[in-house]
Design an enzyme around this catalytic site. Structure first.
Site, PDB file in Angstrom:
ATOM      1  N   ASP B  95       0.900  -1.272  -0.337  1.00  0.00           N
ATOM      2  CA  ASP B  95       0.246  -0.406   0.303  1.00  0.00           C
ATOM      3  C   ASP B  95       0.517   1.558   0.146  1.00  0.00           C
ATOM      4  OD1 ASP B  95       0.883  -0.127   2.715  1.00  0.00           O
ATOM      5  OD2 ASP B  95      -0.613  -0.089   3.281  1.00  0.00           O
ATOM      6  N   ASP B 273      -7.201  -7.603  -0.161  1.00  0.00           N
ATOM      7  CA  ASP B 273      -6.731  -7.334   1.449  1.00  0.00           C
ATOM      8  C   ASP B 273      -7.693  -6.941   2.765  1.00  0.00           C
ATOM      9  OD1 ASP B 273      -5.957  -4.465   1.127  1.00  0.00           O
ATOM     10  OD2 ASP B 273      -5.340  -5.183   3.115  1.00  0.00           O
ATOM     11  N   CYS B 311     -11.698 -28.791   6.284  1.00  0.00           N
ATOM     12  CA  CYS B 311     -11.030 -28.255   6.270  1.00  0.00           C
ATOM     13  C   CYS B 311      -9.739 -29.087   5.713  1.00  0.00           C
ATOM     14  CB  CYS B 311     -10.807 -27.660   7.020  1.00  0.00           C
ATOM     15  SG  CYS B 311      -9.468 -26.492   7.109  1.00  0.00           S
ATOM     16  N   CYS B 313      -6.408 -27.715   5.997  1.00  0.00           N
ATOM     17  CA  CYS B 313      -5.726 -27.420   6.635  1.00  0.00           C
ATOM     18  C   CYS B 313      -4.215 -28.137   7.779  1.00  0.00           C
ATOM     19  CB  CYS B 313      -5.641 -25.646   6.936  1.00  0.00           C
ATOM     20  SG  CYS B 313      -5.817 -25.755   8.838  1.00  0.00           S
ATOM     21  N   CYS B 316      -5.917 -28.580  10.836  1.00  0.00           N
ATOM     22  CA  CYS B 316      -7.363 -29.211  10.931  1.00  0.00           C
ATOM     23  C   CYS B 316      -6.462 -30.670  11.320  1.00  0.00           C
ATOM     24  CB  CYS B 316      -8.246 -28.873  10.066  1.00  0.00           C
ATOM     25  SG  CYS B 316      -8.802 -27.405  10.741  1.00  0.00           S
ATOM     26  N   HIS B 342      -4.848 -22.051  10.135  1.00  0.00           N
ATOM     27  CA  HIS B 342      -5.883 -22.661   9.885  1.00  0.00           C
ATOM     28  C   HIS B 342      -7.224 -21.299   8.713  1.00  0.00           C
ATOM     29  CE1 HIS B 342     -10.378 -24.243   9.381  1.00  0.00           C
ATOM     30  NE2 HIS B 342     -10.740 -22.572  10.454  1.00  0.00           N
TER      31      HIS B 342
END
Lengths: 386, 386
Positions: B95, B273, B311, B313, B316, B342
């Protein structure tokens, strides 16, 4: 009592008492000498289980005191045990909680039956007995449980040592009885006794003589690294270790600096644990092959080199000293992860290399070389890789 | 000006304005819709670069304001640029620092030439100009730089909007001139303009009309998610997005909740974002396919199920809700790592699946299904896998 933790010495260094050995556990083999990272409350602070696996420690240590208070024995059972909680499926050793309780000083009192203390979390009263700590560790499903012992402070009045050691010995017998029951009921672990006796060789000898006749799976040296000078520690390890059986693992509790580990290995110690690499990571202290670094120091602000050019840890492969200093002074949570990975990698790789040196019968030379290089101190005059 | 950031729309959803596209950068392709994790000061808080790679975000965002103050432009050059500092070699967008400076309120003043502010670190006076922020971002070596803009607060006096938008437009032209110079000198990035105009469609339209004729590489919608209600946000995105060119990437800054992203995608937004997934991880808020969880809650204390049974991930796959609650309430640093992994996995996988749905011309159905399931809320009555 049948031992569930067979221990085999693979090779002895001809120039010292150092030995390379293997301790078998239900969750895998522990090749020694080995350093156990500390995962107090169920995590090695800052590391996910998959990061810990990448470091491949032989065994890790967790603290019974913390786990008893939270999540507690009942909840841990519901959660499926400590391996499940930690998502770590290698060997785990837990301490007995004794050391933490004795550090509480004013908030605990010792009785023949055990120790009564108040929780540091909510002030609730708790009691540890030799039986309850073994039962707790067995219910956690650990591979190695430690007996409840009395850890004396440094310095200590000479007349306080004998009665304390005697109590530790009475507690050790009770722990062993409880362990036998737990094993009968299906626990696949074993118990290590703890030698006490302050800095007195005579007391250490009397304590060991009582312990070594009993069927413990291993023997620890407790009550050191509690404030004594480095020379005193080295001298004590020198007379404490040979008092313990040759054919069982020897574990020096709570030690320490790389130089301390290398000395203790030469005295025949096999196992170590210490918060040093992990705690230091959180205060910016970094261990390297050429001495230690305080990453906060402005001298690293534009240094494009890795922490240790001899290190192949994930942090050294990717990050410069300057970047790591920037993350540390910016208080980025990632700093803990990166420095913990490096410090543990350093300690674990030191142990692996010590083992190789023992297997090659050149441990003395290895130890001298490591200590010499670390004395140099990190160079900041050389050309900077940017 | 030749664009270094070619943008190709791969497929348009027939039932909405959603599109799947690819933005090419010097550090790789960005498949959109895409959510950019925020790595404020050079790390996504709690994640080592190798963890970030495992999450495989299309692009990440870093904050020019923070990086300007520390390590600063000169030191960043010495350190080899932002990709090197972060050890991240995929696309980076920064930014302009405008948003952070405008949040400083009392500690900044706006002049025609730029913004003067005092550092939150040491109180030192700094100045951002449209030229200096582009020069800084180019010297960081980023793939996408944002122009300096004036971000109005919510609510804002109607008469304040027009002069502010005009200043933002004057600054955008100056930013574009500076970018041309930087590209001539070898910078391989591009610049996105920022549409402002508060919640007024008329102001947004006038602002866009001025910007779209200029050779920006993409266009952002700025000044939203600053305190307005969710309905106002959705309505504004609905009229802001179509004002921006079809053939360039559209980026909605600082948004937001999964439902907000899904709406904005249907309006034709490509990039997002937000600190939401990472910041929430640090306060124990967890995003799941069946609604959001506060991991601190006692209701999870003995729940052996993963955070989200849909999930895959790393968190998980290995950890139970109960374990994650234990780590969170025990203030373990590892908790940040596990929950950040996660939450980011959830956001990134939502974007990947949105893209697939667009490619399959069934985005509307996909969006409805996701929103309905998240409305259910996490179940705690079902059988617990322990």
């Amino acid at each position: 009592m049948r031992s569930l933790l067979p221990f085999t010495v693979s090779h002895r260094d001809p120039g010292s008492s150092a030995r390379a050995a293997v301790l078998e556990t239900a969750h895998g083999s522990v090749e020694t000498p080995a350093f156990m990272p500390v995962g107090t409350a169920g995590t090695v602070k800052g590391l996910a289980a998959w990061e810990l696996e990448r470091l491949a420690p032989q065994m890790i240590l967790a603290n019974t005191y913390h786990l008893l208070l939270r999540p507690g024995v009942e909840r841990m059972k519901i959660l499926g045990g400590l391996h499940r909680l930690m998502a770590w499926h290698g060997p785990i050793l837990t301490d007995s909680g004794g050391y933490q309780v004795f550090s509480l000083a004013a908030r605990r009192r010792v009785e023949e039956n055990g120790v009564v203390f108040r929780s540091h979390i909510d002030g609730a009263e708790h009691r540890l007995t030799p039986e309850s700590v073994i039962a707790a560790q067995a219910s956690f499903g650990v591979d190695v449980a430690m007996v409840l012992d009395e850890c004396l402070p440094y310095p200590v009045a000479p007349e306080a040592v004998a009665p304390s050691v005697k109590r530790t010995l009475r507690w050790a017998r009770r722990a062993l009885d409880q362990a036998a029951k737990e094993i009968e009921e299906g626990w696949l672990g074993g118990v290590f006794a703890i030698q006490q006796g302050a800095l007195s060789e005579a007391h250490r000898k009397r304590c060991s003589e009582d312990l070594v006749g009993q069927p413990f799976d291993g023997f620890a040296i407790g009550g050191l690294a509690v404030g004594e000078a480095s020379e005193q520690l080295h001298e004590a390890v020198g007379f404490c270790a040979p008092l313990l059986p040759e054919d069982k693992p020897r574990y020096l509790m709570g030690v320490g600096y790389p130089e301390d580990l290398l000395h203790a290995i030469s005295c025949g110690v096999d196992l170590f644990d210490c918060v040093l690499p992990t705690r230091s990571a959180r205060t910016g202290k970094v261990f390297t092959s050429i001495g230690d670094i305080n990453i906060k120091n402005a001298r690293w602000a534009e240094d494009g080199r890795p922490l240790d050019s001899n290190c192949s840890c994930p942090t050294c492969v990717r990050y410069s000293r300057a970047a790591l200093r920037h993350f540390y002074i910016s208080r980025e949570a990632t700093s803990v992860v990166l420095l913990t990975m490096h410090n543990l990698w350093f300690f674990l790789s030191l142990m692996r290399r010590a083992r190789e040196a023992i297997m090659a019968s050149r441990y003395g030379e290895f130890r001298r070389r490591i200590i010499e290089r670390r004395r140099q101190g990190p160079d900041d005059a050389g050309p900077k890789k940017r």
